[in-house]
Design a protein around this motif. Structure first.
Motif, PDB file in Angstrom:
ATOM      1  N   ARG A 157      44.424  22.743  24.423  1.00 50.52           N
ATOM      2  CA  ARG A 157      45.045  22.660  23.089  1.00 50.52           C
ATOM      3  C   ARG A 157      46.356  21.870  23.147  1.00 50.52           C
ATOM      4  N   LYS A 158      47.169  22.114  24.176  1.00 52.86           N
ATOM      5  CA  LYS A 158      48.433  21.375  24.331  1.00 52.86           C
ATOM      6  C   LYS A 158      48.173  19.877  24.467  1.00 52.86           C
ATOM      7  N   LEU A 159      47.193  19.514  25.281  1.00 52.40           N
ATOM      8  CA  LEU A 159      46.868  18.103  25.470  1.00 52.40           C
ATOM      9  C   LEU A 159      46.358  17.469  24.179  1.00 52.40           C
ATOM     10  N   GLN A 160      45.566  18.208  23.413  1.00 49.20           N
ATOM     11  CA  GLN A 160      45.064  17.689  22.140  1.00 49.20           C
ATOM     12  C   GLN A 160      46.227  17.486  21.157  1.00 49.20           C
ATOM     13  N   LEU A 161      47.142  18.446  21.095  1.00 50.91           N
ATOM     14  CA  LEU A 161      48.301  18.314  20.200  1.00 50.91           C
ATOM     15  C   LEU A 161      49.170  17.129  20.600  1.00 50.91           C
ATOM     16  N   LYS A 162      49.353  16.958  21.887  1.00 52.05           N
ATOM     17  CA  LYS A 162      50.150  15.826  22.393  1.00 52.05           C
ATOM     18  C   LYS A 162      49.509  14.506  21.983  1.00 52.05           C
ATOM     19  N   GLN A 163      48.197  14.431  22.067  1.00 48.65           N
ATOM     20  CA  GLN A 163      47.472  13.224  21.699  1.00 48.65           C
ATOM     21  C   GLN A 163      47.610  12.960  20.200  1.00 48.65           C
ATOM     22  N   ILE A 164      47.511  14.004  19.392  1.00 42.12           N
ATOM     23  CA  ILE A 164      47.669  13.864  17.937  1.00 42.12           C
ATOM     24  C   ILE A 164      49.070  13.389  17.593  1.00 42.12           C
ATOM     25  N   GLU A 165      50.071  14.013  18.230  1.00 39.81           N
ATOM     26  CA  GLU A 165      51.457  13.648  17.957  1.00 39.81           C
ATOM     27  C   GLU A 165      51.752  12.201  18.357  1.00 39.81           C
ATOM     28  N   SER A 166      51.178  11.749  19.462  1.00 39.32           N
ATOM     29  CA  SER A 166      51.434  10.377  19.924  1.00 39.32           C
ATOM     30  C   SER A 166      50.761   9.341  19.037  1.00 39.32           C
ATOM     31  N   SER A 167      49.741   9.751  18.295  1.00 40.87           N
ATOM     32  CA  SER A 167      49.043   8.804  17.415  1.00 40.87           C
ATOM     33  C   SER A 167      49.689   8.732  16.024  1.00 40.87           C
TER      34      SER A 167
END
Length: 155
Positions: free
Chosen positions: A144-154
Motif C-alpha cells: 500500500r505504501k509503494l502504491q501511494l508513493k507511485q500515485i503521489e509521484s504521478s
C-alpha cells in the motif's frame, strides 16, 4: 527431526513481498521466536542475522545465514545456536490476486527430546502460522505504501 510447511495468500505483488522479506530487520516483527535481530549483508545475495528471543518459552540466541533465492524468498540455515541443525525458507509464487508464500522449517533436535516431539510440533505449527499472518500484514502494508508513493509521484 521435525519438518513442516505452510502456505498463505498475500494480497500484494511478488515484488512487495520480496522487498519485505529481504529487509531481514523485519524478522523481529514477524518471527515469534525472535525479539532482537542484528543484520549484516556480506553481499547482494546473502544476509547474516544475529538473533535472540524465546523458543518454547526458553531464552535462546543464534545466528542464521540467509541465501536470497531467485523466486524472491530465501533459504536460511542456523550457523550458531542451540540446535544441532535448523533450516527454513520462504518461496514466492505470483498468483491471481497476489502472491502465494510458502514457508518451510526443519528442526533437528537431540534424541533426548523424542518424547517432546508432539508438543514441539504443535508449538512450531502455531508459531509458523503467526509468522505467516504477520508477514502478510507487513507485506500488504508495504505494498500500500509503494502504491501511494507511485500515485503521489504521478501527481
Amino acid at each position: 527431526m521435525i519438518s513442516l510447511s505452510r502456505k498463505i495468500l498475500i494480497s500484494a505483488s511478488k515484488e512487495s513481498v520480496r522487498l519485505y522479506l529481504r529487509d531481514l530487520q523485519n524478522m523481529a516483527e514477524y518471527e515469534p521466536k525472535v525479539e532482537k535481530v542484528s543484520v549484516t549483508y556480506p553481499d547482494a545475495e546473502t544476509g547474516i542475522a544475529e538473533v535472540s528471543g524465546r523458543f518454547v518459552g526458553l531464552p535462546w540466541k543464534g545466528a542464521f545465514k540467509m541465501q536470497f533465492t531467485r523466486d524472491g524468498g530465501f533459504r536460511s540455515e542456523m550457523v550458531r545456536g542451540p540446535l544441532k541443525k535448523m533450516v527454513g525458507g520462504f518461496h514466492l509464487r505470483p498468483v491471481s490476486g497476489g502472491t502465494e508464500l510458502t514457508h518451510d522449517e526443519q528442526y533437528h533436535f537431540s534424541p533426548l527430546t523424542k518424547p517432546l516431539i508432539p508438543i514441539l510440533r504443535g508449538w512450531i505449527v502455531k508459531s509458523m502460522e503467526r509468522e505467516l499472518y504477520a508477514i502478510k500484514e507487513g507485506a500488504e502494508r508495504l505494498h500500500r505504501k509503494l502504491q501511494l508513493k507511485q500515485i503521489e509521484s504521478s501527481l
